[in-house]
Design a protein around this motif. Structure first.
Motif, PDB file in Angstrom:
ATOM      1  N   GLU A   2       3.992  10.366  -7.181  1.00 41.58           N
ATOM      2  CA  GLU A   2       4.909  10.379  -8.408  1.00 41.58           C
ATOM      3  C   GLU A   2       4.161  10.835  -9.933  1.00 41.58           C
ATOM      4  O   GLU A   2       5.008  11.561 -10.042  1.00 41.58           O
ATOM      5  N   ARG A   3       3.108   9.881  -9.905  1.00 40.31           N
ATOM      6  CA  ARG A   3       2.590  10.272 -11.350  1.00 40.31           C
ATOM      7  C   ARG A   3       1.841  11.778 -11.652  1.00 40.31           C
ATOM      8  O   ARG A   3       1.274  11.958 -11.862  1.00 40.31           O
ATOM      9  N   GLY A   4       1.662  12.424 -10.118  1.00 40.56           N
ATOM     10  CA  GLY A   4       1.125  13.565  -9.676  1.00 40.56           C
ATOM     11  C   GLY A   4      -0.497  13.633  -9.223  1.00 40.56           C
ATOM     12  O   GLY A   4      -0.637  15.048  -8.859  1.00 40.56           O
ATOM     13  N   ALA A  31       0.775  -1.333  -0.032  1.00 44.50           N
ATOM     14  CA  ALA A  31       0.013  -0.155  -0.012  1.00 44.50           C
ATOM     15  C   ALA A  31       0.296   1.732  -0.209  1.00 44.50           C
ATOM     16  O   ALA A  31       0.204   2.415  -1.142  1.00 44.50           O
ATOM     17  N   ALA A  32       1.656   1.262   0.425  1.00 43.37           N
ATOM     18  CA  ALA A  32       2.726   2.497   1.044  1.00 43.37           C
ATOM     19  C   ALA A  32       3.036   2.541  -0.821  1.00 43.37           C
ATOM     20  O   ALA A  32       3.460   3.733  -0.713  1.00 43.37           O
ATOM     21  N   ILE A  33       3.903   1.372  -1.276  1.00 45.27           N
ATOM     22  CA  ILE A  33       4.699   1.788  -2.847  1.00 45.27           C
ATOM     23  C   ILE A  33       3.228   2.688  -3.368  1.00 45.27           C
ATOM     24  O   ILE A  33       3.600   2.825  -4.814  1.00 45.27           O
ATOM     25  N   GLY A  34       2.549   1.776  -3.463  1.00 43.16           N
ATOM     26  CA  GLY A  34       1.256   1.947  -4.583  1.00 43.16           C
ATOM     27  C   GLY A  34       1.016   4.139  -4.466  1.00 43.16           C
ATOM     28  O   GLY A  34       0.386   4.329  -5.287  1.00 43.16           O
ATOM     29  N   PHE A  35       1.308   4.271  -2.754  1.00 47.69           N
ATOM     30  CA  PHE A  35       0.760   5.512  -2.952  1.00 47.69           C
ATOM     31  C   PHE A  35       1.603   5.918  -3.063  1.00 47.69           C
ATOM     32  O   PHE A  35       1.977   7.618  -3.597  1.00 47.69           O
TER      33      PHE A  35
END
Length: 89
Positions: A82-84, A73-77
């Motif tokens: 990062e993508r805006g 979940a932390a990686i997904g957030f």
């Protein structure tokens, strides 16, 4: 030994309450996500202490799965930010 387990559970419970307050009041989205990450880490710690206290080894499997889910979940957030982040189109 029981006093140490009770003290550690009490302190983690207090930290859980404080993390919940930050989760509700957090001024920004990253603050809330960090509080949620702390919340999940504390839950993993509490389950680990209960596993040690009760000598039930299968609780450790639960803690490993919860820790991996919190990490993903932390990686997904992080990728989301990062993508805006959220957009107001």
């Amino acid at each position: 030994m029981d006093a140490v387990i009770k003290l550690s559970l009490a302190l983690m419970g207090l930290a859980l309450c404080l993390a919940f307050v930050r989760l509700i009041k957090g001024p920004s989205l990253p603050d809330r996500v960090v509080a949620l990450e702390l919340f999940s880490t504390l839950i993993v710690g509490i389950i680990g202490v209960i596993s040690i206290h009760t000598d039930v080894a299968s609780f450790l499997d639960v803690t490993i799965v919860m820790a991996l889910m919190a990490f993903l979940a932390a990686i997904g957030f992080a990728r989301f930010l990062e993508r805006g982040g959220p957009r107001d189109d």
